[in-house]
Design an enzyme around this catalytic site. Structure first.
Site, mmCIF file in Angstrom:
data_model
loop_
_atom_site.group_PDB
_atom_site.id
_atom_site.type_symbol
_atom_site.label_atom_id
_atom_site.label_comp_id
_atom_site.label_asym_id
_atom_site.label_seq_id
_atom_site.Cartn_x
_atom_site.Cartn_y
_atom_site.Cartn_z
ATOM 1 N N GLU A 107 -1.729 -8.819 4.153
ATOM 2 C CA GLU A 107 -1.652 -9.240 5.552
ATOM 3 C C GLU A 107 -3.013 -9.463 6.191
ATOM 4 O OE1 GLU A 107 -1.225 -4.657 5.785
ATOM 5 O OE2 GLU A 107 -1.023 -6.280 4.328
ATOM 6 N N HIS B 212 -3.635 -5.111 0.536
ATOM 7 C CA HIS B 212 -3.087 -5.555 1.820
ATOM 8 C C HIS B 212 -3.095 -7.085 1.921
ATOM 9 C CE1 HIS B 212 -2.678 -1.710 4.020
ATOM 10 N NE2 HIS B 212 -3.636 -1.310 3.203
ATOM 11 N N CYS C 245 0.848 -1.202 0.000
ATOM 12 C CA CYS C 245 0.000 0.000 0.000
ATOM 13 C C CYS C 245 0.885 1.255 0.000
ATOM 14 C CB CYS C 245 -0.967 -0.029 1.178
ATOM 15 S SG CYS C 245 -2.316 1.180 1.028
#
Length: 539
Positions: free
Chosen positions: A178, A176, A81
């Site tokens: 994660e 993202h 990002c």
């Protein structure tokens, strides 16, 4: 010596999830602020570096950059990002404000057969393009690739959603990986850490125990420690870990603030005195806490007051221990990040946590937080490795402020009594109700979860007291009583969460029992909000 990943934090609320995913791959990592020195980066000697997201803008905040050493070390770098945007800017690309901001679910097309995304896809389009289901959260976008980079991913509104310079091992994605909402995100991060960076997957919980025990002994020396014991998972595991390190130098202080779950005091004393043979001081401070909370309706103020009173009780007990110099707490990563208290101090504060926001600067004891860098599932894993009983380790989380943040508005003793009984009924029904094949067929659970209790299939469940009354009918009479909300969520990391799709029959039984068995309540509602946008606790 373990291979290490350096995560540079630019202020994202989910930076800690990057660390969680790396650790799930059994690779050691540390989070440090993005503005560390070049010397620090070199001395850390990472096998690879990950640049986090941020709430900032790359062209508005020109100071928020990665150290030059990141690009000089010659190790693989992954930008996420904002991390992708600062990589682009620092290496000669272009970033601009996007006319179409993306926040939430998105479908990204993978390009170019890069080592990072090769054979990773969620589905294919009729044209044969590999697609990824991801989570976006950005207002800026990369508008021009840096020299040496090629396109790796795109969306209609973000033509450069991923880029790579494979000769140097530089990769970046606008989404993202994660967060759990990115379906193949964990696979991508494992590919980067294990495949591209070549890290050895040799960091396991027993290593963390050894390192944590050694660190506690080094910090504490021969001084004494007091720990606020709540009976929850975090303080229980913290107590067990510290007790392993320093034994009887630890005194656990169990404070009954009048806002505990039903039979909490009895369970805590049986577990810690009976099983762990730890030193536990039991203090009934309910009058003190409830007195200071009288008339207070603001949730932030309630948390601060409860935190302050905890500190005062601990300090009073510490004075009785001639060598007590440390106050231990079961603070974990989600507590820290929601309080804006990460190592970078850059994450935007969502709410104060009693463990971190309620402590005054003038605290006369040093702070010991051995779980500060662990997520909830890691804490449970640590508890099992320490030999704690499953009924302790897998108990649902309970906030330090207790029912104080589950009673909306002013906290009163009779409100707490009503809520305690309603909550106990909800938990009892969850424990004794097992998932069925019909539940699996309806999509409420997975087939391999049939036969497990709904308590075990939810990550956190509790009742919330609403200080409003509604009209009801009981028998031939009219009632005008209070409302409770039931809340159950499913999550792996407590940074994001989905509301639990419980069977209607189970919810119906809970409602009937609460209304019939708890005089003063006549309506039960169920919370169907996820996190985000809501937090798990109501206050």
């Amino acid at each position: 010596m373990h291979d290490k990943i350096l995560i540079l934090d630019f202020g994202s609320q989910v930076t800690q999830l990057i660390a969680r995913r790396v650790r799930e791959a059994h690779v050691y990592c540390e989070i440090h602020p993005n503005d560390v020195s070049d010397d620090f980066v070199r001395e850390f000697a990472p096998k690879a570096i990950i640049l986090s997201g941020s709430h900032a803008s790359t062209y508005e905040d020109h100071q928020l950059r990665a150290p030059q050493a990141v690009w000089d070390l010659g190790v693989p770098v992954l930008g996420i990002c904002y991390g992708m945007q600062t990589m682009a800017v620092q290496l000669g690309g272009k970033v601009e404000w996007s006319d179409h901001r993306e926040f939430g679910y998105a479908e990204v097309r993978a390009h170019g057969h890069t080592n990072l995304l090769k054979d990773i896809e969620d589905f294919r389009t009729p044209e044969g393009h590999g697609m990824l289901k991801v989570w976006m959260s950005h207002g800026d976008k990369v508008a021009g690739l840096p020299p040496g980079f090629k396109l790796m991913a795109s969306t209609p509104s973000c033509p450069i959603a991923g880029m790579a310079d494979e000769a140097r091992g530089y990769y970046a994605v606008q989404f993202h990986p994660e967060v759990t909402h990115t379906a193949k995100g964990r696979q991508m991060l494992e590919r980067f850490v294990l495949g591209i960076a070549g890290c050895k997957p040799d960091w396991v919980m027993r290593d963390h125990i050894e390192e944590a025990v050694a660190k506690i002994r080094e910090q504490v020396g021969d001084e004494e420690v007091i720990l606020g014991l709540s009976g929850g998972v975090d303080s229980s595991v913290a107590a067990a870990l510290i007790h392993r390190a320093i034994g009887d130098q630890l005194t656990c202080v169990f404070v009954d603030h009048g806002l505990l779950r039903q039979d909490e005091g009895k369970l805590v004393m049986e577990m810690f005195v009976g099983r762990l043979h730890a030193k536990v001081v039991h203090i009934d401070a309910s009058e003190q806490f409830l007195g200071h909370l009288a008339g207070v309706t603001d949730p932030e103020q309630k948390r601060k007051i409860i935190g302050r009173e905890f500190v005062e009780v601990f300090q009073a007990e510490a004075r009785k221990l001639s060598n007590a110099k440390w106050l231990a707490q079961g603070t974990i990563y989600p507590d820290v990040v929601e309080s804006g208290g990460t190592k970078t101090k850059k994450a935007t504060t969502i709410k104060s946590h009693h463990n971190v926001g309620g402590l005054p600067e003038t605290l006369g004891l040093k702070l010991l937080e051995p779980l500060r860098d662990l997520f909830k599932d890691e804490v449970r894993e640590l508890g099992v490795a320490l030999g704690l009983p499953p009924e302790m380790v897998y108990r649902h989380p309970f906030p330090g402020p207790g029912l104080g943040v589950r009673i909306l508005g002013e906290v009163k003793r009779d409100y707490a009594d009503l809520l305690r009984r309603a909550d106990a009924i909800f938990i009892e029904e969850l424990r004794k109700t097992l998932a069925t094949e019909q539940d699996a067929a309806a999509g409420l659970c997975e087939p391999d979860q049939v036969g497990k209790s709904w308590y075990d299939l939810t990550s956190q469940a509790f009742a919330v007291f609403l200080p409003v009354k509604s009209v009801g009918v009981m028998g031939d009479g009219r009632t005008y009583d209070y409302v409770v909300a039931l809340r159950a969520v499913q999550t792996t990391d407590f940074m994001t969460a989905h509301w639990a799709h419980l069977p209607y029959a189970l919810l119906g039984r809970c409602s009937n029992r609460i209304i019939n068995e708890v005089r003063g309540l006549n309506r039960v509602v169920y919370d169907v909000s996820g996190k985000p946008p809501a937090t798990i606790e109501w206050e």
